[in-house]
Scaffold this motif. Sequence first.
Motif, PDB file in Angstrom:
ATOM      1  N   GLY A  81       0.745  -1.721   0.386  1.00 27.00           N
ATOM      2  CA  GLY A  81      -0.451  -0.073  -0.096  1.00 27.00           C
ATOM      3  C   GLY A  81       0.823   1.818   0.754  1.00 27.00           C
ATOM      4  N   LYS A  82       0.649   2.432  -0.130  1.00 29.31           N
ATOM      5  CA  LYS A  82       0.793   3.513  -0.374  1.00 29.31           C
ATOM      6  C   LYS A  82       0.113   4.771   1.506  1.00 29.31           C
ATOM      7  N   ARG A  83       0.711   4.859   1.389  1.00 27.09           N
ATOM      8  CA  ARG A  83       0.227   6.546   2.514  1.00 27.09           C
ATOM      9  C   ARG A  83       0.892   7.533   2.444  1.00 27.09           C
ATOM     10  N   LEU A  84       0.411   8.705   3.017  1.00 34.30           N
ATOM     11  CA  LEU A  84       1.100  10.008   3.649  1.00 34.30           C
ATOM     12  C   LEU A  84       1.613   9.656   4.885  1.00 34.30           C
ATOM     13  N   GLY A  85       2.817  10.042   5.097  1.00 39.62           N
ATOM     14  CA  GLY A  85       2.943  10.337   6.832  1.00 39.62           C
ATOM     15  C   GLY A  85       3.250   8.806   7.253  1.00 39.62           C
ATOM     16  N   ILE A  86       2.252   8.873   8.586  1.00 40.95           N
ATOM     17  CA  ILE A  86       2.096   7.873   8.920  1.00 40.95           C
ATOM     18  C   ILE A  86       0.944   7.146   9.219  1.00 40.95           C
ATOM     19  N   SER A  87       0.280   7.089   8.466  1.00 43.53           N
ATOM     20  CA  SER A  87      -1.556   7.352   8.809  1.00 43.53           C
ATOM     21  C   SER A  87      -1.574   5.965   8.770  1.00 43.53           C
ATOM     22  N   ASP A  88      -3.266   4.932   9.180  1.00 43.94           N
ATOM     23  CA  ASP A  88      -4.159   4.069   8.837  1.00 43.94           C
ATOM     24  C   ASP A  88      -3.902   3.521   7.957  1.00 43.94           C
ATOM     25  N   ALA A  89      -4.431   5.097   6.784  1.00 42.54           N
ATOM     26  CA  ALA A  89      -5.181   4.554   5.674  1.00 42.54           C
ATOM     27  C   ALA A  89      -4.141   4.143   4.673  1.00 42.54           C
ATOM     28  N   TYR A  90      -4.470   2.508   4.465  1.00 38.23           N
ATOM     29  CA  TYR A  90      -3.043   2.952   2.694  1.00 38.23           C
ATOM     30  C   TYR A  90      -4.213   2.890   0.989  1.00 38.23           C
ATOM     31  N   ASN A  91      -3.502   3.657   0.336  1.00 36.80           N
ATOM     32  CA  ASN A  91      -3.948   3.183  -0.794  1.00 36.80           C
ATOM     33  C   ASN A  91      -3.460   2.946  -2.249  1.00 36.80           C
ATOM     34  N   PHE A  92      -4.302   2.090  -2.963  1.00 38.32           N
ATOM     35  CA  PHE A  92      -3.964   0.901  -3.660  1.00 38.32           C
ATOM     36  C   PHE A  92      -4.556   1.378  -5.331  1.00 38.32           C
ATOM     37  N   ILE A  93      -4.161   1.272  -6.322  1.00 28.88           N
ATOM     38  CA  ILE A  93      -4.665   1.102  -7.382  1.00 28.88           C
ATOM     39  C   ILE A  93      -5.360  -0.623  -7.835  1.00 28.88           C
ATOM     40  N   LEU A  94      -6.763  -0.645  -8.045  1.00 34.32           N
ATOM     41  CA  LEU A  94      -6.931  -2.303  -8.308  1.00 34.32           C
ATOM     42  C   LEU A  94      -8.049  -2.036  -9.900  1.00 34.32           C
ATOM     43  N   GLN A  95      -7.754  -3.211 -10.411  1.00 31.20           N
ATOM     44  CA  GLN A  95      -8.708  -3.193 -11.325  1.00 31.20           C
ATOM     45  C   GLN A  95      -9.271  -4.470 -11.706  1.00 31.20           C
ATOM     46  N   GLY A  96     -10.242  -5.049 -12.510  1.00 28.97           N
ATOM     47  CA  GLY A  96     -11.274  -6.409 -12.685  1.00 28.97           C
ATOM     48  C   GLY A  96     -11.950  -6.029 -13.411  1.00 28.97           C
ATOM     49  N   THR A  97     -13.234  -7.544 -13.251  1.00 31.23           N
ATOM     50  CA  THR A  97     -14.086  -7.182 -13.788  1.00 31.23           C
ATOM     51  C   THR A  97     -15.129  -7.897 -13.377  1.00 31.23           C
ATOM     52  N   GLY A  98     -16.634  -7.532 -13.063  1.00 31.20           N
ATOM     53  CA  GLY A  98     -17.411  -7.440 -12.741  1.00 31.20           C
ATOM     54  C   GLY A  98     -18.357  -7.010 -12.924  1.00 31.20           C
ATOM     55  N   THR A  99     -19.778  -8.091 -12.763  1.00 27.67           N
ATOM     56  CA  THR A  99     -21.025  -8.017 -12.752  1.00 27.67           C
ATOM     57  C   THR A  99     -22.208  -7.309 -12.319  1.00 27.67           C
ATOM     58  N   VAL A 100     -22.717  -6.219 -12.761  1.00 24.66           N
ATOM     59  CA  VAL A 100     -23.485  -4.827 -12.298  1.00 24.66           C
ATOM     60  C   VAL A 100     -24.576  -6.307 -11.757  1.00 24.66           C
ATOM     61  N   SER A 101     -24.981  -5.589  -9.725  1.00 23.56           N
ATOM     62  CA  SER A 101     -25.851  -6.706  -9.985  1.00 23.56           C
ATOM     63  C   SER A 101     -26.713  -5.846  -8.803  1.00 23.56           C
ATOM     64  N   SER A 102     -26.335  -4.723  -8.546  1.00 27.19           N
ATOM     65  CA  SER A 102     -27.521  -3.407  -7.866  1.00 27.19           C
ATOM     66  C   SER A 102     -26.834  -2.071  -8.532  1.00 27.19           C
ATOM     67  N   MET A 103     -27.706  -1.004  -8.743  1.00 28.36           N
ATOM     68  CA  MET A 103     -27.765   0.559  -8.095  1.00 28.36           C
ATOM     69  C   MET A 103     -28.053   1.447  -7.720  1.00 28.36           C
ATOM     70  N   GLU A 104     -27.106   1.756  -6.476  1.00 30.02           N
ATOM     71  CA  GLU A 104     -27.775   2.006  -5.282  1.00 30.02           C
ATOM     72  C   GLU A 104     -27.225   4.042  -6.038  1.00 30.02           C
ATOM     73  N   GLU A 105     -27.836   4.651  -4.817  1.00 30.98           N
ATOM     74  CA  GLU A 105     -27.879   6.059  -4.666  1.00 30.98           C
ATOM     75  C   GLU A 105     -26.197   6.688  -4.829  1.00 30.98           C
ATOM     76  N   GLU A 106     -25.018   5.577  -4.457  1.00 34.10           N
ATOM     77  CA  GLU A 106     -23.884   6.479  -3.495  1.00 34.10           C
ATOM     78  C   GLU A 106     -23.129   5.449  -4.772  1.00 34.10           C
TER      79      GLU A 106
END
Length: 206
Positions: A81-106
């Motif tokens: 993962g990549k993070r800024l400083g000493i944060s507990d949040a790690y960031n990733f770039i992901l890719q893939g394929t999936g099938t739409v099962s629902s379309m929600e508000e957000e």
Amino acid sequence: MMGKLLKYSIITIIILIAGYNSVTLSPLDEVKKSQNDAVFNARAYAENFISNDVTSLPATEVTEFLSQISEDLDGYTEQYGKRLGISDAYNFILQGTGTVSSMEEEYVNLILENEKSIHIATDFIFGNAIRDGSAMADIGDYQNTMDFNSISVELNNIVREEIIPPFMKKAKVGDEVLFKGAVTVDVTDPQSDSLKIIPLLLKINE
């Protein structure tokens, strides 16, 4: 002769005085500051990244990612993962394929080939996942944090304005979707079953 010499001397003095007054002498610190004060165009920088770098941007397959964080969350995020400083949040770039099962508000919910699901964020696009996950910018390269933070703002604006709307006009339940995007994982509260990916690329396989 003496008259001409005096005349030429006076003219020379006048020229030197005029030349001196026309030259502005500035302290070196002020000169350096003026060179560094060029306006940073975060929008242009973000647009260039979206237009030219997303396709070739290295990404982890989403099914592998979900498997790895379920087995060793702390070890995997720390290593990859990549993070800024000493944060507990790690960031990733992901890719893939999936099938739409629902379309929600957000978000749009996708079912992956391993039957797990992920969310593609379609509203409330914010944060630094794209900037930090892609490692497209280093805070040390910027004169102030405002310029650095404005990169994330413009990246999120482009996603909200240019990437999501065309997809939402066409997408429907049952569509197979190819995606690439950024995600943030907080190791203190991973919520791997409801991760929201901020999309950089969305393509419906027709």
